[in-house]
Design an enzyme around this catalytic site. Structure first.
Site: not given
Ligand code: UT7
Length: 331
Positions: A116, A258, A288
């Site tokens: 990125c 980004h 993204n």
């Molecule tokens: O560009 C390259 C660099 N990348 C980044 O900068 C990405 C940085 N990270 C992020 O943007 C965020 O961490 C994400 C958007 C990837 C994830 O968001 P989050 O708030 O950190 O969610 P999480 O991974 O902590 O997941 C929370 C919950 C989980 O369920 P439980 O364990 O709480 O029951 C996940 O399984 O959300 C669930 N989950 C989803 N639910 C519905 C994860 N993805 C999804 C989804 N739809 N697509």
């Protein structure tokens, strides 16, 4: 008076493929919802390349638009630097195909695999070659076709990314003008390298039936690990770019970041004390697009008249590596 050359952005261009995939479309593919994606990321839709469309095809359109804006032709270019981790082939560089498609001369053309942060890395390299006097016009590109390296069964990654390309022509300008690239800062720290990677397909883990069955040839990400470090490092890299140019956040007209997650950017905005209305944002429409996200947003800001000549723009990006980068440019 300083007679040494420096580089300025002479023209920008962008391209996204026609096909749009909305959050509602994704609800039919994986266990997700428009509400979750919107609230957790800010993404509403993303563009997906057509079958047969390659990264160099998208880069070609963005580059031709940037060359036209700079009133230059491909024959004027001295170098092409492409930030990408989704080239047409593993070998040779996407930049080689781009050179061919643009009809440029036999100029050095190479890729930078900084994920990125790839566009800012490419811009920094182009800037150095112009400052040294070796080049007059350098085409810098960010292009990604991530839809082909996503696991469309993994809701934690497939909802996040989109395809697209952005480009800028850097041209030499005399050192005594105001406009130009003021500072660039590049960083890498491999301690989180495995938090965002495509495990199989390189020398470490060649692709076989088992890796394909386990989708190890597709993007894997532990998003929470990257999130925390993104907020911290984007903030510190932005501060360091400002310090290097002896400017403060008050001197910034626009932040072109980004676009990985709206929540990351609002936390960076708070830490830098720069209001969100000075950020050029388009994550809702494109998702993204990795290395393409900054040049696409930059081009939008320039073309719709928000970014004006003489204004100061801060760019910052972070992604796999983890590699991150910042740049300050006076337009
Ligand atoms: O560009 C390259 C660099 N990348 C980044 O900068 C990405 C940085 N990270 C992020 O943007 C965020 O961490 C994400 C958007 C990837 C994830 O968001 P989050 O708030 O950190 O969610 P999480 O991974 O902590 O997941 C929370 C919950 C989980 O369920 P439980 O364990 O709480 O029951 C996940 O399984 O959300 C669930 N989950 C989803 N639910 C519905 C994860 N993805 C999804 C989804 N739809 N697509």
């Amino acid at each position: 008076m300083d007679a040494k050359p420096k580089s300025r952005i002479a023209g920008t261009g962008a391209y996204v493929p026609e096909q749009v995939l909305t959050n509602l479309d994704l609800e039919k593919l994986v266990d997700t919802s428009d509400a979750w994606i919107t609230e957790r990321t800010g993404i509403k839709q993303r563009h997906i390349a057509a079958p047969g469309e390659a990264s160099s095809d998208m880069a070609r359109v963005a580059s031709e638009r940037a060359l036209a804006a700079a009133r230059l032709s491909a024959a004027d270019l001295d170098m092409i630097v492409v930030g990408t981790i989704s080239p047409d082939m593993r070998l040779p560089a996407c930049a080689a195909f781009l050179q061919q498609k643009l009809g440029a001369k036999q100029i050095p053309s190479f890729d930078v695999a900084a994920a990125c942060a790839g566009f800012v890395y490419a811009m920094s390299i182009g800037d150095q070659f112009i400052r040294s006097g070796a080049c007059k016009n350098v085409l810098v590109v960010g292009v990604e076709l991530l839809s082909r390296v996503l696991n469309w069964k993994d809701r934690t990654t497939c909802v996040l990314f989109g395809d697209g390309a952005g480009a800028a022509v850097l041209s030499a300008t005399s050192g005594d003008t105001d406009s130009g690239v003021l500072s660039t800062r590049l960083y890498t720290d491999a301690s989180l390298a495995e938090s965002l990677c495509i495990p199989a397909g390189g020398s470490k883990e060649p692709i076989d039936d088992q890796s394909i069955a386990n989708a190890r040839d597709k993007v894997h990400m532990i998003g929470g690990d990257i999130f925390k470090v993104a907020v911290r490092n984007l903030t510190s890299a932005s501060r360091e770019a400002l310090e290097a140019a002896q400017l403060t956040t008050e001197n910034i007209d626009w932040v072109v970041p980004h676009q990985a997650n709206h929540r990351i950017l609002s936390q960076v905005a708070t830490r830098l004390s720069i209001p969100m209305d000075r950020f050029v944002l388009n994550i809702d429409r494109y998702g993204n697009t990795s290395s393409a996200s900054i040049p696409i947003a930059l081009d939008e800001g320039v073309r719709d008249g928000r970014i004006q000549p003489g204004q100061t723009v801060l760019m910052c990006a972070l992604g796999a590596g983890i590699s991150w980068a910042s740049a300050l440019v006076r337009m």
